[in-house]
Design a protein around this motif. Structure first.
Motif, PDB file in Angstrom:
ATOM      1  N   ILE A 105       0.842  -1.195   0.000  1.00  0.00           N
ATOM      2  CA  ILE A 105       0.000   0.000   0.000  1.00  0.00           C
ATOM      3  C   ILE A 105       0.878   1.245   0.000  1.00  0.00           C
ATOM      4  O   ILE A 105       1.792   1.372   0.827  1.00  0.00           O
ATOM      5  N   LEU A 106       0.613   2.154  -0.912  1.00  0.00           N
ATOM      6  CA  LEU A 106       1.211   3.476  -0.876  1.00  0.00           C
ATOM      7  C   LEU A 106       0.177   4.402  -0.258  1.00  0.00           C
ATOM      8  O   LEU A 106      -0.899   4.618  -0.830  1.00  0.00           O
ATOM      9  N   TYR A 107       0.493   4.920   0.920  1.00  0.00           N
ATOM     10  CA  TYR A 107      -0.443   5.783   1.650  1.00  0.00           C
ATOM     11  C   TYR A 107       0.038   7.220   1.521  1.00  0.00           C
ATOM     12  O   TYR A 107       1.116   7.578   1.996  1.00  0.00           O
ATOM     13  N   LEU A 108      -0.756   8.049   0.854  1.00  0.00           N
ATOM     14  CA  LEU A 108      -0.417   9.449   0.607  1.00  0.00           C
ATOM     15  C   LEU A 108      -1.180  10.322   1.585  1.00  0.00           C
ATOM     16  O   LEU A 108      -2.418  10.375   1.547  1.00  0.00           O
ATOM     17  N   ALA A 109      -0.451  11.026   2.453  1.00  0.00           N
ATOM     18  CA  ALA A 109      -1.068  11.766   3.553  1.00  0.00           C
ATOM     19  C   ALA A 109      -0.845  13.263   3.412  1.00  0.00           C
ATOM     20  O   ALA A 109       0.241  13.699   3.021  1.00  0.00           O
ATOM     21  N   GLN A 110      -1.860  14.017   3.773  1.00  0.00           N
ATOM     22  CA  GLN A 110      -1.791  15.474   3.664  1.00  0.00           C
ATOM     23  C   GLN A 110      -0.944  16.092   4.767  1.00  0.00           C
ATOM     24  O   GLN A 110      -0.474  17.219   4.641  1.00  0.00           O
ATOM     25  N   ASP A 111      -0.733  15.364   5.873  1.00  0.00           N
ATOM     26  CA  ASP A 111       0.011  15.902   7.012  1.00  0.00           C
ATOM     27  C   ASP A 111       0.646  14.743   7.771  1.00  0.00           C
ATOM     28  O   ASP A 111      -0.041  14.018   8.496  1.00  0.00           O
ATOM     29  N   LEU A 112       1.955  14.588   7.620  1.00  0.00           N
ATOM     30  CA  LEU A 112       2.657  13.484   8.270  1.00  0.00           C
ATOM     31  C   LEU A 112       2.680  13.612   9.788  1.00  0.00           C
ATOM     32  O   LEU A 112       2.971  12.641  10.484  1.00  0.00           O
ATOM     33  N   ASP A 120       0.138  -2.222  -4.725  1.00  0.00           N
ATOM     34  CA  ASP A 120      -1.092  -2.878  -5.153  1.00  0.00           C
ATOM     35  C   ASP A 120      -2.280  -1.922  -5.064  1.00  0.00           C
ATOM     36  O   ASP A 120      -3.227  -2.020  -5.845  1.00  0.00           O
ATOM     37  N   VAL A 121      -2.222  -1.028  -4.085  1.00  0.00           N
ATOM     38  CA  VAL A 121      -3.297  -0.070  -3.841  1.00  0.00           C
ATOM     39  C   VAL A 121      -2.674   1.242  -3.393  1.00  0.00           C
ATOM     40  O   VAL A 121      -1.668   1.245  -2.667  1.00  0.00           O
ATOM     41  N   ILE A 122      -3.256   2.358  -3.804  1.00  0.00           N
ATOM     42  CA  ILE A 122      -2.864   3.681  -3.309  1.00  0.00           C
ATOM     43  C   ILE A 122      -4.034   4.264  -2.532  1.00  0.00           C
ATOM     44  O   ILE A 122      -5.165   4.283  -3.029  1.00  0.00           O
ATOM     45  N   ILE A 123      -3.771   4.705  -1.317  1.00  0.00           N
ATOM     46  CA  ILE A 123      -4.789   5.404  -0.521  1.00  0.00           C
ATOM     47  C   ILE A 123      -4.408   6.877  -0.477  1.00  0.00           C
ATOM     48  O   ILE A 123      -3.299   7.224  -0.061  1.00  0.00           O
ATOM     49  N   ALA A 124      -5.325   7.732  -0.913  1.00  0.00           N
ATOM     50  CA  ALA A 124      -5.088   9.179  -0.935  1.00  0.00           C
ATOM     51  C   ALA A 124      -5.957   9.840   0.124  1.00  0.00           C
ATOM     52  O   ALA A 124      -7.187   9.801   0.040  1.00  0.00           O
TER      53      ALA A 124
END
Length: 402
Positions: free
Chosen positions: A4-11, A86-90
């Motif tokens: 999973i690639l997890y793309l976060a607006q604020d780490l 496999d999946v990207i979560i935005a």
């Protein structure tokens, strides 16, 4: 193992840490990438080193658009060592733009899941700005496979009637993460304070509501020491004229800083009697629709939630026959609601919460595993294997902005 690639607006957002822990506990391998809005060492996840895409700031939407555009242009370099997910979560609207860019770079049909746990007030405007943002959301999210949100009211009031996102919604409430049954130990039994010791109201989490601060300050002074207000979490300093100065001037309020979630919950809720589950930050809109983290945290630890009449939180409490509901948003109404609290009344309120199924408040390891299994059903096989080094550098004719 699901990648999973997890793309976060604020780490630095504790909620990002919690979601990362959830996915890891569910058996996924997570690559975390996103923007930095401030320092928060308590948001670190052991074994997960985030990829920083840039810096953004609260309440500066134009700056965030520029940061996203720059990140899209640099994304090939930042993700050059990342295995094809496999999946990207935005998480949030701006990360949808980054997710679409990432799909193009990985050269395959990687499914995108859109996670939206707050509806920004700009998206709800009826003018050209609001229409433009909703159109951008619809365009960026046109291929989104699922929508993750945290309250049924978000679906009812925004995603169905206004948003152009057509993906099936998944409701993931802001429950307490309890992976092994030990990380979020239950606080001691809720009991009224001894004679001469004040009742305490806890306002924990994202501290961004000026109206709550003013109301609680007036109330605590009105009670002349019979009630204290304890604040913990991350203040949104951009929303207050002088948060620290205001707290220093209040004799019956104190700010105790940040905390780890879920590790510190038992300690911080064990220090209070009531949970302030009210937010006027976007009154009548997002604040009326959300189900806040502190609702679940406080009830998980037997503390009495205080909600505002007419909100989704009040409806949630009414269905379960628990909690207290404030009729009017002023200190006098709060004093009438809790100012004459007796030991018997408090014990009755606490006992009703204890009768609720623990699953109402807790997201455990089996829930984490079920979520990851569900995400795994989205896997799309790439047309051919692509090693990390094969990510293409951006060409001049590729899009890189909102």
């Amino acid at each position: 193992m699901l990648q999973i690639l997890y793309l976060a607006q604020d780490l630095a957002d504790p909620a990002v840490r919690r979601r990362t822990l959830t996915l890891v506990a569910g058996g996924a391998r997570v690559t975390l990438a996103g923007f930095r809005r401030g320092a928060n060492p308590l948001a670190a996840v052991h074994g997960v080193e985030p990829i920083e895409l840039g810096t953004t700031a609260d309440a500066r939407f134009a700056q965030r658009i520029g940061a996203v555009a720059g990140a899209c242009l640099r994304l090939a370099n930042r993700l050059r060592h990342v295995q094809r997910p496999d999946v990207i979560i935005a998480r949030n609207l701006e990360m949808l733009a980054v997710a679409r860019r990432a799909v193009a770079l990985f050269g395959g049909d990687v499914p995108i899941v859109y996670e939206c746990l707050d509806i920004h007030r700009l998206l709800l405007r009826k003018d050209m700005v609001g229409r433009a943002l909703r159109a951008a959301e619809a365009q960026l999210g046109r291929d989104v496979r699922w929508l993750i949100t945290s309250s049924p009211a978000f679906i009812e009031h925004y995603f169905r009637p206004l948003s152009g996102i057509n993906a099936p919604p998944i409701l993931l409430e802001n429950k307490v993460l309890d992976i092994d049954g030990t990380a979020a130990n239950v606080a001691g039994a809720a009991e009224c304070p001894p004679a001469g010791v004040p009742w305490k109201i806890g306002w924990f989490g994202a501290l961004r509501c000026r109206k709550s601060l003013s109301l609680l300050a007036e109330f605590s002074r009105m009670m002349e020491g019979r009630f204290e207000v304890v604040l913990r979490g991350r203040p949104a300093y951009s929303e207050f004229e002088d948060f620290d100065g205001a707290l220093r001037s209040e004799p019956f309020m104190r700010f105790e800083g940040a905390y780890r979630n879920p590790e510190d919950l038992a300690d911080i809720y064990g220090d209070v009697h009531f949970t302030w589950a009210i937010d006027f930050f976007e009154e009548g809109q997002n604040s009326a629709w959300l189900l806040p983290n502190r609702l679940y945290e406080g009830c998980r630890h037997g503390r009495i939630p205080i909600a505002m009449k007419g909100t989704e939180t009040a409806r949630f409490l009414a269905v379960r026959g628990i909690g207290l509901v404030l009729e009017e948003a002023d200190a006098e109404s709060l004093a009438a609601l809790v100012g004459s609290m007796t030991p018997d009344a408090y014990a009755d309120n606490a006992e009703r919460i204890s009768r609720c199924n623990p699953g109402t408040w807790v997201f455990d390891r089996s829930d984490c595993e079920a979520l990851v299994r569900r995400l795994a059903t989205l896997i799309v096989e790439p047309p051919r294997p692509l090693p990390a080094v094969a990510i293409a550098e951006p060409r001049h004719n590729e899009g890189g902005s909102l």
